[in-house]
Design an enzyme around this catalytic site. Sequence first.
Site, PDB file in Angstrom:
ATOM      1  N   GLN A  11       0.929  -1.268  -0.155  1.00 41.39           N
ATOM      2  CA  GLN A  11       0.170   0.299   0.006  1.00 41.39           C
ATOM      3  C   GLN A  11       0.855   1.520  -0.119  1.00 41.39           C
ATOM      4  O   GLN A  11       0.359   2.275  -0.377  1.00 41.39           O
ATOM      5  CB  GLN A  11      -0.803  -0.080   1.513  1.00 41.39           C
ATOM      6  CG  GLN A  11      -0.189  -0.650   2.136  1.00 41.39           C
ATOM      7  CD  GLN A  11      -1.038   0.096   3.837  1.00 41.39           C
ATOM      8  OE1 GLN A  11      -2.293   0.078   3.284  1.00 41.39           O
ATOM      9  NE2 GLN A  11      -1.124  -0.423   4.733  1.00 41.39           N
ATOM     10  N   TYR A 125      10.200  -9.129  15.278  1.00 38.05           N
ATOM     11  CA  TYR A 125       9.496  -7.405  13.944  1.00 38.05           C
ATOM     12  C   TYR A 125      10.861  -6.092  14.402  1.00 38.05           C
ATOM     13  O   TYR A 125      10.905  -6.464  13.803  1.00 38.05           O
ATOM     14  CB  TYR A 125       8.432  -7.610  14.255  1.00 38.05           C
ATOM     15  CG  TYR A 125       7.530  -6.205  13.086  1.00 38.05           C
ATOM     16  CD1 TYR A 125       8.111  -6.427  11.768  1.00 38.05           C
ATOM     17  CD2 TYR A 125       7.714  -5.032  13.567  1.00 38.05           C
ATOM     18  CE1 TYR A 125       7.668  -5.619  11.088  1.00 38.05           C
ATOM     19  CE2 TYR A 125       7.291  -3.940  13.030  1.00 38.05           C
ATOM     20  CZ  TYR A 125       7.390  -4.425  11.514  1.00 38.05           C
ATOM     21  OH  TYR A 125       6.840  -3.647  10.825  1.00 38.05           O
TER      22      TYR A 125
END
Length: 279
Positions: A11, A125
């Site tokens: 995106q 992460y």
Amino acid sequence: MKALITGGGGQLATDLKRHCRESGDEVVVVSRDELDITRAADVARLIELVRPSVVYNCGAWTDVDGCENDPARALEVNGFAVNTVGQCASEVGAHLVQVSTDYVFDGTKATPYVENDPPNPVSSYGRSKLVGEEAAIRLGASVVRTSWVISEHGGNMFSTVTRLLGAEGLLRFVEDQRGCPTWTTDLAVSMRELAGMRSEGIFHVTSGEAMSWFEFAQQVAEATGFDSGRVRAIRTVDLDPPRPALRPANSVLETTRPQVPARRTFQQHLVDASKRLDV
């Protein structure tokens, strides 16, 4: 500028490509299928062929829980690959703009995080993205830390909430995680601005307004004409099933860097996006 954008299927890359082309840049976009940024020879070959003036590395593994279950892969994609992309960019004189995350912080600070706050990630992460940050900084890149990325396209919390509102029943979102939902259109403007100035160091870029996911869902409901009373608050510890990866309770980012351009407010974006979705 002549720009190369990695992670072209995402995106952010979608809106960055649009903004750069509208600004008159020559843009080459490669998806994950077209370029695996962990393959050094492929990265070097492409950058030598394109010879861009700026490389926007939007390629990343952003599945937070997936990274928790496979930390080696997370480190390879989000950490070591940044060094590869940055080194190859420097060899042709290109400036690297690297996207990073609020997850480099542990979320225990009582006030918003600024650029010089010490990182302390609590998830695979976050740790992998910090390794990527450190590599990019060594190479003189612009490191853009952002949070809670949303857009009118792709899979994100804005599209998830609008989809759920279209069905029946109550919606539950956590009230004890706070951050700044950030529109990809804002990120695109800031990233190109930083690239043009070849700015070095860390920059916090968000759409500005801090809220919880519960408050976010309420605002989306109100903007789209649904009953915000259907949105209920829940604590993170009460999620069923629980998430594998820890999330920082405080993900609010503020900037101390004047180079980052002004952006539209979250509400302005939300109203316009809701109109275009026609919901």
